[in-house]
Motif scaffolding. Structure first.
Motif, PDB file in Angstrom:
ATOM      1  N   ALA A   4      16.762 -46.437 -19.587  1.00  0.00           N
ATOM      2  CA  ALA A   4      16.000 -45.674 -18.602  1.00  0.00           C
ATOM      3  C   ALA A   4      15.200 -46.611 -17.706  1.00  0.00           C
ATOM      4  CB  ALA A   4      15.076 -44.690 -19.307  1.00  0.00           C
ATOM      5  N   MET A   5      14.640 -47.653 -18.298  1.00  0.00           N
ATOM      6  CA  MET A   5      13.887 -48.629 -17.511  1.00  0.00           C
ATOM      7  C   MET A   5      14.809 -49.310 -16.508  1.00  0.00           C
ATOM      8  SD  MET A   5      10.873 -49.919 -17.040  1.00  0.00           S
ATOM      9  CE  MET A   5      10.163 -51.337 -16.168  1.00  0.00           C
ATOM     10  N   ALA A   6      16.022 -49.648 -16.940  1.00  0.00           N
ATOM     11  CA  ALA A   6      16.974 -50.302 -16.050  1.00  0.00           C
ATOM     12  C   ALA A   6      17.421 -49.361 -14.934  1.00  0.00           C
ATOM     13  CB  ALA A   6      18.182 -50.783 -16.845  1.00  0.00           C
ATOM     14  N   GLU A   7      17.503 -48.059 -15.246  1.00  0.00           N
ATOM     15  CA  GLU A   7      17.889 -47.097 -14.218  1.00  0.00           C
ATOM     16  C   GLU A   7      16.790 -46.952 -13.176  1.00  0.00           C
ATOM     17  OE1 GLU A   7      19.012 -42.345 -13.718  1.00  0.00           O
ATOM     18  OE2 GLU A   7      18.535 -43.167 -15.692  1.00  0.00           O
ATOM     19  N   TRP A   8      15.568 -46.875 -13.640  1.00  0.00           N
ATOM     20  CA  TRP A   8      14.455 -46.732 -12.704  1.00  0.00           C
ATOM     21  C   TRP A   8      14.213 -48.018 -11.925  1.00  0.00           C
ATOM     22  CZ3 TRP A   8       9.624 -43.427 -14.106  1.00  0.00           C
ATOM     23  CH2 TRP A   8      10.022 -42.172 -14.582  1.00  0.00           C
ATOM     24  N   PHE A   9      14.290 -49.148 -12.630  1.00  0.00           N
ATOM     25  CA  PHE A   9      13.958 -50.438 -12.026  1.00  0.00           C
ATOM     26  C   PHE A   9      15.059 -51.461 -12.330  1.00  0.00           C
ATOM     27  CE2 PHE A   9      10.017 -48.263 -13.271  1.00  0.00           C
ATOM     28  CZ  PHE A   9       9.411 -48.122 -12.018  1.00  0.00           C
ATOM     29  N   PRO A  10      16.126 -51.476 -11.567  1.00  0.00           N
ATOM     30  CA  PRO A  10      17.250 -52.400 -11.829  1.00  0.00           C
ATOM     31  C   PRO A  10      16.867 -53.872 -11.851  1.00  0.00           C
ATOM     32  CG  PRO A  10      17.922 -50.678 -10.289  1.00  0.00           C
ATOM     33  CD  PRO A  10      16.432 -50.550 -10.456  1.00  0.00           C
ATOM     34  N   TRP A  11      15.738 -54.241 -11.270  1.00  0.00           N
ATOM     35  CA  TRP A  11      15.331 -55.650 -11.247  1.00  0.00           C
ATOM     36  C   TRP A  11      15.120 -56.209 -12.655  1.00  0.00           C
ATOM     37  CZ3 TRP A  11      10.722 -56.692 -13.584  1.00  0.00           C
ATOM     38  CH2 TRP A  11       9.809 -55.627 -13.716  1.00  0.00           C
ATOM     39  N   VAL A  12      14.885 -55.326 -13.663  1.00  0.00           N
ATOM     40  CA  VAL A  12      14.671 -55.831 -15.023  1.00  0.00           C
ATOM     41  C   VAL A  12      15.929 -56.458 -15.605  1.00  0.00           C
ATOM     42  CG1 VAL A  12      12.839 -54.153 -15.477  1.00  0.00           C
ATOM     43  CG2 VAL A  12      15.185 -53.628 -16.179  1.00  0.00           C
ATOM     44  N   LEU A  13      17.075 -56.222 -14.986  1.00  0.00           N
ATOM     45  CA  LEU A  13      18.334 -56.774 -15.493  1.00  0.00           C
ATOM     46  C   LEU A  13      18.489 -58.259 -15.167  1.00  0.00           C
ATOM     47  CD1 LEU A  13      20.666 -53.805 -14.473  1.00  0.00           C
ATOM     48  CD2 LEU A  13      19.866 -54.359 -16.782  1.00  0.00           C
ATOM     49  N   ALA A  14      17.690 -58.767 -14.246  1.00  0.00           N
ATOM     50  CA  ALA A  14      17.776 -60.184 -13.881  1.00  0.00           C
ATOM     51  C   ALA A  14      17.326 -61.061 -15.036  1.00  0.00           C
ATOM     52  CB  ALA A  14      16.915 -60.465 -12.655  1.00  0.00           C
ATOM     53  N   GLN A  15      17.932 -62.225 -15.175  1.00  0.00           N
ATOM     54  CA  GLN A  15      17.617 -63.137 -16.291  1.00  0.00           C
ATOM     55  C   GLN A  15      16.164 -63.564 -16.294  1.00  0.00           C
ATOM     56  OE1 GLN A  15      20.521 -65.218 -17.889  1.00  0.00           O
ATOM     57  NE2 GLN A  15      19.131 -66.157 -19.342  1.00  0.00           N
ATOM     58  N   ASP A  16      15.586 -63.745 -15.091  1.00  0.00           N
ATOM     59  CA  ASP A  16      14.198 -64.207 -15.009  1.00  0.00           C
ATOM     60  C   ASP A  16      13.246 -63.086 -14.608  1.00  0.00           C
ATOM     61  OD1 ASP A  16      15.111 -63.855 -12.451  1.00  0.00           O
ATOM     62  OD2 ASP A  16      14.197 -65.685 -11.654  1.00  0.00           O
ATOM     63  N   ALA A  17      13.587 -61.842 -14.957  1.00  0.00           N
ATOM     64  CA  ALA A  17      12.767 -60.695 -14.569  1.00  0.00           C
ATOM     65  C   ALA A  17      11.324 -60.855 -15.055  1.00  0.00           C
ATOM     66  CB  ALA A  17      13.372 -59.414 -15.129  1.00  0.00           C
ATOM     67  N   ASN A  18      10.385 -60.648 -14.141  1.00  0.00           N
ATOM     68  CA  ASN A  18       8.965 -60.796 -14.441  1.00  0.00           C
ATOM     69  C   ASN A  18       8.211 -59.670 -13.748  1.00  0.00           C
ATOM     70  OD1 ASN A  18       6.119 -61.834 -13.519  1.00  0.00           O
ATOM     71  ND2 ASN A  18       6.660 -63.090 -15.288  1.00  0.00           N
TER      72      ASN A  18
END
Length: 277
Positions: A146-160
């Motif tokens: 759900a977090m990835a659906e709402w905020f796809p940026w969390v899928l990046a390796q260096d997500a901050n």
């Protein structure tokens, strides 16, 4: 999730920025100015009055505001917090500066094979609510779908989280009233800098954030201190999830077995009793 008096440009060294803009001297001057405003003085509370309340000399207090950190008796520290009218998070920051922060061990991304399955299970059980875990520098450790659906940026390796929230154009669109969010995020960074002033990763993150003119302006405007955003209610604009603005509340938990990690869930805005009538 979504916790100065110097207006110079960021220095080349990330470490120098941390010292110049997040140190005790800057905070004390800001708190003294605020105390004067709250007392209706029209100017900062005089150094001599602060020193007198502490039973110390004006010279002693002046040196404290210049960056000298003498050995502080806990009773003097408590009295200083009272005189400057500090809240709980600000008192904690003062304590960190005076006695040193809690030496949290920051888990590395490659060193969590045994912990990650348990953390993943925990966040997955929060479905359909978005949930995630961050470390001491707000790097995303794990998240649910759900977090990835709402905020796809969390899928990046260096997500901050902090970097995204403060420097991403996307965040300024999705976080309704972005500047208010930014103030709080910066206040959380300031708290972290007081807790872990020698953390090079944290200093580098602060340096990166302050390259953004809007963040630099907000950082120098106020010296707010916030430990975390537990219970914070806010609104999101996510057209790929819902056509209307989404209202959520943040729940922040600190896993006892994983010092330094934050477990965060974005829950529904609770309804009032009257809503059920």
């Amino acid at each position: 999730m979504w916790g100065e008096e110097r207006g110079t440009e960021p220095k080349a060294s990330s470490g120098s920025i941390a010292v110049d803009t997040a140190g005790l001297a800057v905070l004390l001057r800001s708190w003294r100015a605020r105390a004067g405003q709250r007392l209706g003085l029209g100017s900062p509370l005089p150094q001599v009055e602060v020193a007198s309340e502490l039973g110390m000399s004006e010279r002693w207090y002046r040196e404290l505001e210049r960056g000298s950190i003498p050995r502080l008796d806990p009773r003097v520290l408590s009295r200083l917090a009272d005189v400057l009218r500090l809240d709980a998070d600000e008192r904690a920051a003062l304590h960190f500066h005076a006695f040193g922060g809690t030496p949290y061990a920051t888990p590395s991304r490659s060193g969590r094979p045994a912990d990650r399955p348990a953390l993943q299970q925990l966040v997955d059980r929060q479905m359909p609510r978005p949930a995630y875990v961050t470390d001491t520098r707000w790097d995303i450790v794990t998240h649910n779908s759900a977090m990835a659906e709402w905020f796809p940026w969390v899928l990046a390796q260096d997500a901050n989280l902090i970097r995204w929230a403060l420097t991403s154009p996307e965040a300024r669109e999705q976080l309704v009233d972005w500047s208010r969010h930014a103030y709080i995020y910066l206040a959380m960074v300031r708290f972290a800098m007081a807790e872990r002033p020698d953390d090079p990763g944290l200093s580098a993150l602060l340096h990166e954030i302050l390259q953004d003119p809007a963040c630099r302006r907000l950082w120098t405007e106020r010296t707010c201190i916030v430990g975390n955003r537990d219970g914070h209610r806010f609104r999101l604009r996510l057209p790929h999830v819902a056509p209307a603005v989404i209202e959520v509340v943040t729940q922040v938990l600190l896993p006892a077995g994983h010092p330094g990690l934050r477990f965060v869930v974005l829950g529904d805005e609770p309804s009032s009793p009257a809503d059920g009538n």
